[in-house]
Scaffold this motif. Structure first.
Motif, PDB file in Angstrom:
ATOM      1  N   UNK A  48     -30.672  27.855 -12.431  1.00 23.44           N
ATOM      2  CA  UNK A  48     -29.790  28.806 -13.109  1.00 23.44           C
ATOM      3  C   UNK A  48     -28.752  29.383 -12.150  1.00 23.44           C
ATOM      4  N   UNK A  49     -29.136  29.602 -10.894  1.00 25.65           N
ATOM      5  CA  UNK A  49     -28.180  30.113  -9.904  1.00 25.65           C
ATOM      6  C   UNK A  49     -27.148  29.055  -9.546  1.00 25.65           C
ATOM      7  N   UNK A  50     -27.575  27.815  -9.433  1.00 26.94           N
ATOM      8  CA  UNK A  50     -26.630  26.725  -9.182  1.00 26.94           C
ATOM      9  C   UNK A  50     -25.584  26.679 -10.290  1.00 26.94           C
ATOM     10  N   UNK A  51     -26.048  26.804 -11.509  1.00 26.60           N
ATOM     11  CA  UNK A  51     -25.137  26.799 -12.666  1.00 26.60           C
ATOM     12  C   UNK A  51     -24.149  27.967 -12.587  1.00 26.60           C
ATOM     13  N   UNK A  52     -24.653  29.148 -12.235  1.00 28.88           N
ATOM     14  CA  UNK A  52     -23.788  30.334 -12.141  1.00 28.88           C
ATOM     15  C   UNK A  52     -22.739  30.187 -11.036  1.00 28.88           C
ATOM     16  N   UNK A  53     -23.160  29.661  -9.884  1.00 30.94           N
ATOM     17  CA  UNK A  53     -22.228  29.506  -8.761  1.00 30.94           C
ATOM     18  C   UNK A  53     -21.124  28.513  -9.114  1.00 30.94           C
ATOM     19  N   UNK A  54     -21.496  27.410  -9.728  1.00 34.37           N
ATOM     20  CA  UNK A  54     -20.488  26.414 -10.107  1.00 34.37           C
ATOM     21  C   UNK A  54     -19.501  27.002 -11.109  1.00 34.37           C
ATOM     22  N   UNK A  55     -20.003  27.760 -12.068  1.00 34.43           N
ATOM     23  CA  UNK A  55     -19.109  28.373 -13.054  1.00 34.43           C
ATOM     24  C   UNK A  55     -18.164  29.363 -12.380  1.00 34.43           C
ATOM     25  N   UNK A  56     -18.697  30.181 -11.483  1.00 37.80           N
ATOM     26  CA  UNK A  56     -17.865  31.165 -10.790  1.00 37.80           C
ATOM     27  C   UNK A  56     -16.800  30.489  -9.933  1.00 37.80           C
ATOM     28  N   UNK A  57     -17.197  29.465  -9.172  1.00 38.73           N
ATOM     29  CA  UNK A  57     -16.250  28.808  -8.274  1.00 38.73           C
ATOM     30  C   UNK A  57     -15.215  27.993  -9.049  1.00 38.73           C
ATOM     31  N   UNK A  58     -15.605  27.460 -10.171  1.00 38.49           N
ATOM     32  CA  UNK A  58     -14.641  26.734 -11.012  1.00 38.49           C
ATOM     33  C   UNK A  58     -13.561  27.684 -11.510  1.00 38.49           C
ATOM     34  N   UNK A  59     -13.987  28.866 -11.936  1.00 35.95           N
ATOM     35  CA  UNK A  59     -13.027  29.860 -12.433  1.00 35.95           C
ATOM     36  C   UNK A  59     -12.145  30.382 -11.302  1.00 35.95           C
ATOM     37  N   UNK A  60     -12.733  30.638 -10.134  1.00 35.00           N
ATOM     38  CA  UNK A  60     -11.944  31.127  -9.001  1.00 35.00           C
ATOM     39  C   UNK A  60     -10.878  30.096  -8.603  1.00 35.00           C
ATOM     40  N   UNK A  61     -11.283  28.838  -8.507  1.00 33.36           N
ATOM     41  CA  UNK A  61     -10.324  27.798  -8.127  1.00 33.36           C
ATOM     42  C   UNK A  61      -9.216  27.676  -9.169  1.00 33.36           C
ATOM     43  N   UNK A  62      -9.590  27.741 -10.440  1.00 37.28           N
ATOM     44  CA  UNK A  62      -8.584  27.627 -11.507  1.00 37.28           C
ATOM     45  C   UNK A  62      -7.556  28.745 -11.427  1.00 37.28           C
ATOM     46  N   UNK A  63      -7.986  29.923 -10.964  1.00 37.70           N
ATOM     47  CA  UNK A  63      -7.044  31.043 -10.859  1.00 37.70           C
ATOM     48  C   UNK A  63      -5.974  30.783  -9.799  1.00 37.70           C
ATOM     49  N   UNK A  64      -6.233  29.837  -8.902  1.00 34.07           N
ATOM     50  CA  UNK A  64      -5.242  29.422  -7.900  1.00 34.07           C
ATOM     51  C   UNK A  64      -4.614  28.076  -8.260  1.00 34.07           C
ATOM     52  N   UNK A  65      -4.851  27.603  -9.473  1.00 39.15           N
ATOM     53  CA  UNK A  65      -4.309  26.324  -9.900  1.00 39.15           C
ATOM     54  C   UNK A  65      -4.977  25.130  -9.243  1.00 39.15           C
ATOM     55  N   UNK A  66      -6.235  25.272  -8.866  1.00 37.54           N
ATOM     56  CA  UNK A  66      -6.936  24.217  -8.135  1.00 37.54           C
ATOM     57  C   UNK A  66      -8.226  23.822  -8.849  1.00 37.54           C
ATOM     58  N   UNK A  67      -8.773  22.684  -8.466  1.00 41.37           N
ATOM     59  CA  UNK A  67     -10.098  22.265  -8.895  1.00 41.37           C
ATOM     60  C   UNK A  67     -10.926  21.930  -7.664  1.00 41.37           C
ATOM     61  N   UNK A  68     -12.227  22.073  -7.769  1.00 39.78           N
ATOM     62  CA  UNK A  68     -13.143  21.787  -6.674  1.00 39.78           C
ATOM     63  C   UNK A  68     -14.165  20.748  -7.093  1.00 39.78           C
ATOM     64  N   UNK A  69     -14.679  20.027  -6.113  1.00 40.99           N
ATOM     65  CA  UNK A  69     -15.898  19.263  -6.296  1.00 40.99           C
ATOM     66  C   UNK A  69     -17.036  20.052  -5.661  1.00 40.99           C
ATOM     67  N   UNK A  70     -18.266  19.748  -6.048  1.00 41.97           N
ATOM     68  CA  UNK A  70     -19.402  20.561  -5.614  1.00 41.97           C
ATOM     69  C   UNK A  70     -20.459  19.710  -4.920  1.00 41.97           C
TER      70      UNK A  70
END
Length: 359
Positions: free
Chosen positions: A204-226
C-alpha cells in the motif's frame, strides 16, 4: 494471467563495494571484504547470469571507491550495464559530466547513474539545501551530456561553458536514478531524475509513493519511471528460504548491528527511519507482509528488507510490484555472488526483462 507476466522490467544486481557482504550478518569475513577481486567477481557473476544492470554503491568510510572501480570493470563486462553511484558534491559538475561520458564510451553506451544526495564526509548540510544542490547537478549533467551550451545561475553553481568534447555514445545524458522520501527529496526527484528509486515497503505504501511521485512529476510537465531496491532470498521451497533468512541473523549481536547502521552517512534520513518503522511493525519472525522480511535492516542502513520465498513466491511478489508501476528492480542477497547465482537460475528466466528504456 497476471498482466505483469507480459511486462518487461530491468533486473539489476548489486556489487558490494561498501563492505556489505556476509555469510552471517554482522560477522565480517575476510573472504567477502570489498576488495577489487571480490567485487569484480560479483559483477562478472551478474554479467554471465544475464542481469541487465548492476549497482555500484558509494560510501566514504566503507569499502572501495566507486568511480575507480567502474573504470576498471568497464572493459571486462560483456553485456551488463553499470549503475554507478555518484555522491553529489564530491565532483565539480563539468568534470563529472566528462567522467560519465568517458565511462559510457568505454562501456559502449551501457552506463547509468545513481545520484546520491547524502552528506559528504566531514560536512553536514541541511536537507533542503542539500537536495537543492543535487537538483542543480542533475540539471547541469543533463544539459552538458545532451550536448548543449550550459548557462547555469544557481544557488550552488554559476557556470557558463560548452559541454566537454567527449560525448556519450547516444549523445544524451544517461538515465539518472535517484531516491529519497523527504518532501525536498521527492521534489528534487520530480524535477530532475529519470528513475525514482524506493526501498522496500508494504504494497500500500509503494502504491501511495508512486501516485504521489507521478503527480509531482506531472506538475513539472514530466514523467518518471519507478525502481525498487530490495534484498532477496530464494530457495527451492519456502521453508528453505525462511531457514536461510534465520541463519543469516543467527550470529548477529544487536550492538554490532547498530554500529553497522550508524556508519552510513545517510543513517538519519527519512528513508532509513521508514525502514526502522517497518522492522517495528513486523511480526515476531520479522515479516511485515507476505514474503517481505525486515531482518536485513537489523545490521544494515538503507535498504533493510528482503523478498523471501520459493521461486514462484518471489516471482509473484515482483510481478505484484510491476502491477503497481515498478519497471526496474535492484536486488541483492547474502553472500552476493551465491544469491546472484540462485536468483539467476530460479527466477530470472521466468521474468520478461531487459535494459530500461526511457521515453
Amino acid at each position: 494471467m497476471n498482466d505483469a507476466a507480459t511486462k518487461s522490467c530491468e533486473v539489476s544486481w548489486f556489487s558490494a563495494l561498501c563492505d556489505d557482504d556476509y555469510e552471517f550478518l554482522g560477522q565480517p569475513d575476510p573472504k567477502l571484504a570489498s576488495s577489487w577481486e571480490h567485487c569484480r567477481d560479483i559483477v562478472m557473476q551478474a554479467d554471465s547470469g544475464g542481469f541487465d544492470n548492476i549497482l555500484l554503491p558509494s560510501g566514504y568510510q566503507l569499502g572501495i571507491d566507486t568511480t575507480i572501480f567502474a573504470g576498471a570493470i568497464a572493459p571486462l563486462v560483456k553485456q551488463i550495464r553499470l549503475l554507478m553511484a555518484v555522491r553529489i558534491g564530491e565532483d565539480w559538475p563539468p568534470q563529472l559530466a566528462r567522467r560519465i561520458a568517458t565511462l559510457d564510451r568505454i562501456l559502449g553506451g551501457r552506463l547509468t547513474v545513481n545520484i546520491i544526495s547524502s552528506d559528504l564526509p566531514g560536512d553536514t548540510l541541511e536537507s533542503n539545501p542539500r537536495y537543492a544542490r543535487t537538483l542543480e547537478v542533475m540539471q547541469i549533467l543533463k544539459t552538458m551530456l545532451n550536448g548543449e551550451h550550459l548557462n547555469h545561475q544557481g544557488e550552488f553553481y554559476t557556470l557558463d561553458l560548452d559541454p566537454p568534447k567527449i560525448t556519450t555514445v547516444s549523445g544524451k545524458c544517461p538515465p539518472l536514478y535517484f531516491g529519497g522520501l523527504s518532501p525536498a527529496a521527492r521534489d528534487a526527484a520530480a524535477q530532475g531524475c529519470d528513475v525514482y528509486l524506493m526501498w522496500p515497503d508494504t504494497m500500500d505504501k509503494v502504491r501511495d509513493i508512486i501516485a504521489d511521485m507521478t503527480a509531482r512529476a506531472a506538475s513539472y510537465g514530466r514523467t518518471l519511471k519507478f525502481g525498487y531496491r530490495a534484498h532477496v532470498i530464494v530457495r527451492e521451497t519456502e521453508a528453505e528460504a525462511r531457514t536461510a533468512a534465520t541463519r543469516l541473523l543467527s550470529k548477529l549481536d544487536d550492538d554490532a548491528g547498530a554500529a553497522i547502521r550508524a556508519k552510513s552517512l545517510d543513517s538519519q534520513s527519512v528513508g532509513v527511519t521508514r525502514q526502522a518503522e517497518l522492522r517495528a511493525a513486523a511480526g515476531e519472525e520479522g515479516y511485515v507482509e507476505d514474503n517481505l522480511w525486515t531482518g536485513v535492516g537489523r545490521a544494515r542502513s538503507g535498504c533493510g528488507a528482503a523478498i523471501v520465498g520459493d521461486p514462484d513466491q518471489v516471482l509473484a511478489k515482483l510481478r505484484a510490484y510491476q502491477d503497481e508501476g515498478i519497471e526496474a528492480f535492484i536486488l541483492s542477497g547474502y553472500p552476493h555472488a551465491a544469491e546472484c547465482d540462485l536468483f539467476a537460475r530460479h527466477v530470472l528466466p521466468k521474468l520478461e526483462h531487459g535494459p530500461l528504456v526511457l521515453g
